[in-house]
Enzyme design. Structure first.
Site, PDB file in Angstrom:
ATOM      1  N   SER A   8      67.107  52.388  61.065  1.00 49.38           N
ATOM      2  CA  SER A   8      66.800  51.676  62.307  1.00 49.38           C
ATOM      3  C   SER A   8      68.088  51.252  63.002  1.00 49.38           C
ATOM      4  O   SER A   8      68.893  50.503  62.437  1.00 49.38           O
ATOM      5  CB  SER A   8      65.972  50.423  62.000  1.00 49.38           C
ATOM      6  OG  SER A   8      66.037  49.548  63.101  1.00 49.38           O
ATOM      7  N   HIS A  33      65.152  55.669  63.805  1.00 51.56           N
ATOM      8  CA  HIS A  33      64.129  54.696  64.205  1.00 51.56           C
ATOM      9  C   HIS A  33      64.697  53.778  65.291  1.00 51.56           C
ATOM     10  O   HIS A  33      65.740  53.149  65.094  1.00 51.56           O
ATOM     11  CB  HIS A  33      63.733  53.895  62.957  1.00 51.56           C
ATOM     12  CG  HIS A  33      62.623  52.930  63.141  1.00 51.56           C
ATOM     13  ND1 HIS A  33      61.289  53.291  63.067  1.00 51.56           N
ATOM     14  CD2 HIS A  33      62.630  51.592  63.381  1.00 51.56           C
ATOM     15  CE1 HIS A  33      60.532  52.225  63.246  1.00 51.56           C
ATOM     16  NE2 HIS A  33      61.323  51.176  63.446  1.00 51.56           N
ATOM     17  N   ASP A  35      64.055  50.553  67.596  1.00 58.82           N
ATOM     18  CA  ASP A  35      63.253  49.335  67.727  1.00 58.82           C
ATOM     19  C   ASP A  35      63.382  48.749  69.129  1.00 58.82           C
ATOM     20  O   ASP A  35      64.399  48.146  69.467  1.00 58.82           O
ATOM     21  CB  ASP A  35      63.723  48.300  66.698  1.00 58.82           C
ATOM     22  CG  ASP A  35      63.218  48.612  65.297  1.00 58.82           C
ATOM     23  OD1 ASP A  35      62.015  48.922  65.157  1.00 58.82           O
ATOM     24  OD2 ASP A  35      64.019  48.547  64.352  1.00 58.82           O
ATOM     25  N   MET A  37      62.334  45.993  71.722  1.00 60.83           N
ATOM     26  CA  MET A  37      61.781  44.623  71.709  1.00 60.83           C
ATOM     27  C   MET A  37      61.902  43.987  73.081  1.00 60.83           C
ATOM     28  O   MET A  37      62.933  44.135  73.740  1.00 60.83           O
ATOM     29  CB  MET A  37      62.543  43.775  70.697  1.00 60.83           C
ATOM     30  CG  MET A  37      62.533  44.352  69.299  1.00 60.83           C
ATOM     31  SD  MET A  37      63.308  43.221  68.152  1.00 60.83           S
ATOM     32  CE  MET A  37      63.221  44.199  66.641  1.00 60.83           C
ATOM     33  N   HIS A  66      59.646  52.732  68.008  1.00 61.62           N
ATOM     34  CA  HIS A  66      58.734  51.649  67.610  1.00 61.62           C
ATOM     35  C   HIS A  66      58.757  50.577  68.704  1.00 61.62           C
ATOM     36  O   HIS A  66      59.733  49.846  68.832  1.00 61.62           O
ATOM     37  CB  HIS A  66      59.241  51.109  66.253  1.00 61.62           C
ATOM     38  CG  HIS A  66      58.500  49.913  65.747  1.00 61.62           C
ATOM     39  ND1 HIS A  66      58.990  49.141  64.709  1.00 61.62           N
ATOM     40  CD2 HIS A  66      57.322  49.344  66.096  1.00 61.62           C
ATOM     41  CE1 HIS A  66      58.145  48.152  64.458  1.00 61.62           C
ATOM     42  NE2 HIS A  66      57.127  48.252  65.296  1.00 61.62           N
ATOM     43  N   MET A  68      57.885  47.194  70.272  1.00 63.23           N
ATOM     44  CA  MET A  68      57.415  45.831  69.991  1.00 63.23           C
ATOM     45  C   MET A  68      57.401  45.107  71.325  1.00 63.23           C
ATOM     46  O   MET A  68      58.228  44.228  71.604  1.00 63.23           O
ATOM     47  CB  MET A  68      58.357  45.157  68.975  1.00 63.23           C
ATOM     48  CG  MET A  68      58.108  45.660  67.563  1.00 63.23           C
ATOM     49  SD  MET A  68      59.517  45.357  66.488  1.00 63.23           S
ATOM     50  CE  MET A  68      60.475  46.816  66.819  1.00 63.23           C
ATOM     51  N   MET A 137      54.082  46.998  58.603  1.00 58.50           N
ATOM     52  CA  MET A 137      55.283  46.162  58.630  1.00 58.50           C
ATOM     53  C   MET A 137      55.448  45.431  57.294  1.00 58.50           C
ATOM     54  O   MET A 137      54.507  44.832  56.773  1.00 58.50           O
ATOM     55  CB  MET A 137      55.199  45.114  59.753  1.00 58.50           C
ATOM     56  CG  MET A 137      55.204  45.665  61.171  1.00 58.50           C
ATOM     57  SD  MET A 137      56.614  46.721  61.581  1.00 58.50           S
ATOM     58  CE  MET A 137      58.003  45.604  61.351  1.00 58.50           C
ATOM     59  N   PHE A 143      63.549  41.130  63.583  1.00 54.33           N
ATOM     60  CA  PHE A 143      64.929  41.153  63.084  1.00 54.33           C
ATOM     61  C   PHE A 143      65.040  42.024  61.837  1.00 54.33           C
ATOM     62  O   PHE A 143      64.097  42.102  61.049  1.00 54.33           O
ATOM     63  CB  PHE A 143      65.385  39.728  62.744  1.00 54.33           C
ATOM     64  CG  PHE A 143      65.317  38.803  63.929  1.00 54.33           C
ATOM     65  CD1 PHE A 143      66.361  38.735  64.842  1.00 54.33           C
ATOM     66  CD2 PHE A 143      64.170  38.045  64.162  1.00 54.33           C
ATOM     67  CE1 PHE A 143      66.279  37.909  65.959  1.00 54.33           C
ATOM     68  CE2 PHE A 143      64.074  37.215  65.281  1.00 54.33           C
ATOM     69  CZ  PHE A 143      65.135  37.151  66.185  1.00 54.33           C
ATOM     70  N   ASP A 175      57.972  49.686  57.342  1.00 58.37           N
ATOM     71  CA  ASP A 175      59.115  49.219  58.131  1.00 58.37           C
ATOM     72  C   ASP A 175      59.420  47.758  57.833  1.00 58.37           C
ATOM     73  O   ASP A 175      58.617  46.873  58.115  1.00 58.37           O
ATOM     74  CB  ASP A 175      58.784  49.398  59.623  1.00 58.37           C
ATOM     75  CG  ASP A 175      59.940  49.009  60.522  1.00 58.37           C
ATOM     76  OD1 ASP A 175      61.032  48.735  60.024  1.00 58.37           O
ATOM     77  OD2 ASP A 175      59.720  48.990  61.752  1.00 58.37           O
TER      78      ASP A 175
HETATM   79  C1  DX5 Z   1      61.926  44.781  62.416  1.00 59.29           C
HETATM   80  C2  DX5 Z   1      62.198  46.224  62.777  1.00 59.29           C
HETATM   81  C3  DX5 Z   1      62.722  47.025  61.627  1.00 59.29           C
HETATM   82  C4  DX5 Z   1      64.047  46.534  61.101  1.00 59.29           C
HETATM   83  C5  DX5 Z   1      64.232  46.995  59.686  1.00 59.29           C
HETATM   84  O1  DX5 Z   1      61.299  44.170  63.495  1.00 59.29           O
HETATM   85  O2  DX5 Z   1      61.008  46.853  63.235  1.00 59.29           O
HETATM   86  O3  DX5 Z   1      62.782  48.390  61.972  1.00 59.29           O
HETATM   87  O4  DX5 Z   1      65.130  46.967  61.870  1.00 59.29           O
HETATM   88  O5  DX5 Z   1      65.418  46.444  59.172  1.00 59.29           O
HETATM   89  P1  DX5 Z   1      65.583  46.130  57.616  1.00 59.29           P
HETATM   90  O6  DX5 Z   1      65.444  47.431  56.876  1.00 59.29           O
HETATM   91  O7  DX5 Z   1      66.944  45.518  57.512  1.00 59.29           O
HETATM   92  O8  DX5 Z   1      64.479  45.172  57.249  1.00 59.29           O
HETATM   93 ZN    ZN Z   2      60.887  49.111  63.467  1.00 63.75          ZN
END
Ligand code: DX5
Ligand code: ZN
Length: 217
Positions: A8, A33, A35, A37, A66, A68, A137, A143, A175
């Site tokens: 990610s 990946h 993310d 947000m 992904h 969010m 999740m 984070f 994830d």
């Molecule tokens: C969290 C994200 C994840 C995150 C995973 O909201 O969707 O993808 O970056 O990071 P680690 O592997 O450090 O938990």
């Molecule tokens: Zn993610």
């Protein structure tokens, strides 16, 4: 058992993301990946579709986007155009999940839905026919670097049992919170894609971390 690993970029250096994604591809990552947000659905802000389009120019491996964000239907087309190969949004963020999944699939890419830890995993069961993958999740989204919530394992198992019972080919992705000591448990529960933020990006030897997460035996 083989697992695909998706580092990610949330844990990467945002100022040099092209180089960061090349580094992960060279280390053996199966996909990247991304993310996204919005600061509303989750208490953090990252980037939008331009980052995905720009990363697309640096690596060949699939981009696993992904979302969010609230009401993801407003932006699905933008991420398809940006070059996403797999696009997921949160079941909690929309009241038109089935419609969104069909729209993603009609664009010719893989459609997924992500589920927060407090949402019953059975809520995705009515949507399984529309899905290519489900992101379970392992942490509260927002984070990287958080601790894996142990109840996630049973949720993955329950989901995999339902997929098997209905003879569907939906892939389960986990994830959040994956590390050296729980990766075998997560894969053993049935996850076939594992996202890794902090472990992959913060390691001085990402090749080793990715190979171990791939569970190649
Ligand atoms: C969290 C994200 C994840 C995150 C995973 O909201 O969707 O993808 O970056 O990071 P680690 O592997 O450090 O938990
Ligand atoms: Zn993610």
């Amino acid at each position: 058992m083989t697992v695909k690993v998706a580092p990610s970029i949330l844990s990467g250096d945002f100022a040099v993301m092209g180089t960061e994604t090349i580094r992960m591809q060279k280390a053996g990552a199966d996909m990247i990946h991304c993310d996204v947000m919005d600061g509303v659905f989750v208490p953090n802000l990252t980037f939008g579709h331009k980052m995905v389009a720009d990363i697309r120019k640096y690596v060949d491996i699939p981009l696993d986007v992904h979302l969010m964000i609230m009401r993801p239907e407003r932006y699905l087309d933008k991420y398809v155009q940006a070059g996403a190969d797999r696009l997921s949004f949160h079941i909690e963020a929309t009241d038109q999940a089935a419609e969104n999944l069909m729209s993603i699939k009609n664009s010719g890419i893989k459609a997924g839905i992500a589920v927060c830890p407090e949402t019953p995993i059975t809520n995705v069961f009515p949507l399984l026919e529309y899905l290519d993958f489900v992101i379970v999740m392992g942490v509260h989204p927002g984070f990287s670097g958080q601790k894996y919530i142990p109840e996630t394992t049973a949720r993955i198992e329950l989901l995999c049992e339902e997929i098997k019972r209905r003879k569907l080919s939906v892939e389960v992705e986990m994830d959040g919170g994956a590390n050296e000591s729980n990766v075998r448990i997560i894969a053993g529960a049935g996850a076939r894609v594992i996202v890794s933020g902090s472990c992959a990006f913060n390691s001085p030897n990402p090749e080793k971390v990715i190979a171990m997460f791939q569970c190649r035996d």
